[in-house]
Design a protein around this motif. Structure first.
Motif, PDB file in Angstrom:
ATOM      1  N   LEU A  20       0.868  -1.177   0.000  1.00  0.00           N
ATOM      2  CA  LEU A  20       0.000   0.000   0.000  1.00  0.00           C
ATOM      3  C   LEU A  20       0.902   1.223   0.000  1.00  0.00           C
ATOM      4  CD1 LEU A  20      -2.818   1.305   0.340  1.00  0.00           C
ATOM      5  CD2 LEU A  20      -2.520   1.026   2.814  1.00  0.00           C
ATOM      6  N   SER A  60      11.133   5.411   8.234  1.00  0.00           N
ATOM      7  CA  SER A  60       9.785   5.981   8.214  1.00  0.00           C
ATOM      8  C   SER A  60       9.092   5.934   9.570  1.00  0.00           C
ATOM      9  CB  SER A  60       8.937   5.318   7.138  1.00  0.00           C
ATOM     10  OG  SER A  60       9.051   3.933   7.210  1.00  0.00           O
ATOM     11  N   CYS A 131       8.264  -8.355  11.357  1.00  0.00           N
ATOM     12  CA  CYS A 131       9.720  -8.469  11.617  1.00  0.00           C
ATOM     13  C   CYS A 131      10.258  -7.222  12.307  1.00  0.00           C
ATOM     14  CB  CYS A 131      10.469  -8.691  10.320  1.00  0.00           C
ATOM     15  SG  CYS A 131       9.978 -10.187   9.496  1.00  0.00           S
TER      16      CYS A 131
HETATM   17  P1  5GP Z   1       7.122  -6.026   8.722  1.00  0.00           P
HETATM   18  O1  5GP Z   1       8.447  -5.975   9.412  1.00  0.00           O
HETATM   19  O2  5GP Z   1       5.947  -5.959   9.682  1.00  0.00           O
HETATM   20  O3  5GP Z   1       7.007  -7.172   7.753  1.00  0.00           O
HETATM   21  O4  5GP Z   1       7.045  -4.742   7.812  1.00  0.00           O
HETATM   22  C1  5GP Z   1       7.002  -3.479   8.413  1.00  0.00           C
HETATM   23  C2  5GP Z   1       7.903  -2.503   7.703  1.00  0.00           C
HETATM   24  O5  5GP Z   1       7.855  -2.680   6.286  1.00  0.00           O
HETATM   25  C3  5GP Z   1       7.463  -1.106   8.001  1.00  0.00           C
HETATM   26  O6  5GP Z   1       8.498  -0.487   8.747  1.00  0.00           O
HETATM   27  C4  5GP Z   1       7.251  -0.436   6.664  1.00  0.00           C
HETATM   28  O7  5GP Z   1       8.249   0.541   6.475  1.00  0.00           O
HETATM   29  C5  5GP Z   1       7.399  -1.519   5.614  1.00  0.00           C
HETATM   30  N1  5GP Z   1       6.115  -1.894   4.946  1.00  0.00           N
HETATM   31  C6  5GP Z   1       5.472  -3.073   5.076  1.00  0.00           C
HETATM   32  N2  5GP Z   1       4.393  -3.135   4.296  1.00  0.00           N
HETATM   33  C7  5GP Z   1       4.336  -1.953   3.657  1.00  0.00           C
HETATM   34  C8  5GP Z   1       3.410  -1.398   2.700  1.00  0.00           C
HETATM   35  O8  5GP Z   1       2.424  -2.022   2.267  1.00  0.00           O
HETATM   36  N3  5GP Z   1       3.652  -0.136   2.272  1.00  0.00           N
HETATM   37  C9  5GP Z   1       4.722   0.575   2.713  1.00  0.00           C
HETATM   38  N4  5GP Z   1       4.854   1.815   2.238  1.00  0.00           N
HETATM   39  N5  5GP Z   1       5.617   0.089   3.610  1.00  0.00           N
HETATM   40  C10 5GP Z   1       5.428  -1.157   4.083  1.00  0.00           C
END
Ligand code: 5GP
Length: 194
Positions: A20, A60, A131
């Motif tokens: 997204l 971010s 993660c």
């Molecule tokens: P996770 O570690 O929960 O897999 O992913 C979280 C991190 O990935 C967040 O810090 C974010 O920056 C990035 N992220 C994950 N999914 C998205 C997404 O759909 N859009 C954007 N812009 N960043 C995402």
């Protein structure tokens, strides 16, 4: 719909690969009034917790962390991504796999800035597979700090992160939970919030 859900519907773009894009208001160009509203909403949801610091991860997470820390009137600490394998002993270290960049980073926080006396609110912009949050939780544990709660702007509810973190027993609040999104039609479905 709450203020963030409304903004996602208006300006978010659904990309293939379960991404997204919200870079016109959240993580490239930033709408500062919206950031402040997110910070105040975290404060409302965790007002009963004795938060001493907000913890997030670069890059971010920093703006959302700033807004949250400003609402709680506490310092913000952000974990730094580090390529180096020779981390000095005065750092807490965790491994984090990036959802968007598909690589692994070590993230580090100086031992000067977190300790057993801290009660933490961990925040980030997105929750996908969890993660990033698990890395921040691991750093908090290494410091002996208490994780009082986790605040996320946008959780992608169809990925496993939210379930994993809640099943671990943490108090996780996501301001917008996307349960489904379709890159072809651009449709976004939110989980109803109480
Ligand atoms: P996770 O570690 O929960 O897999 O992913 C979280 C991190 O990935 C967040 O810090 C974010 O920056 C990035 N992220 C994950 N999914 C998205 C997404 O759909 N859009 C954007 N812009 N960043 C995402």
């Amino acid at each position: 719909m709450n203020f963030l859900e409304e903004r996602i519907v208006r300006d978010g773009i659904v990309k293939p690969g379960n991404v997204l894009k919200v870079d016109s208001f959240l993580n490239h160009q930033m709408d500062i009034a919206l950031m402040n509203e997110i910070g105040m909403e975290f404060h409302r949801r965790f007002a009963h917790k004795p938060i001493t610091k907000v913890l997030t991860i670069e890059a971010s997470g920093i703006a959302i962390g700033y807004a949250a820390a400003n609402a709680f009137k506490v310092p913000l600490v952000f974990a730094k991504k580090s390529k180096s394998i020779n981390i000095e002993g005065d750092m807490y270290v965790a491994e984090v796999e990036s959802f968007t960049h598909k690589n692994r980073n070590q993230v580090i926080v100086s031992k000067k800035f977190l300790g057993p006396e801290d009660h933490l609110l961990i925040v980030d912009d997105f929750l996908a597979n969890g993660c990033a949050l698990q890395g921040l939780i691991s750093i908090s544990e290494s410091a002996g700090a208490t994780v009082e709660g986790l605040g996320i702007a946008i959780e992608k509810g169809f990925q496993i992160g939210g379930r994993v973190i809640r099943n671990l027993g943490y108090h996780l609040e996501s301001l917008a939970i996307v349960d489904a999104m379709d890159a072809e039609t651009g449709t976004i479905t939110f989980r109803p919030q109480v």
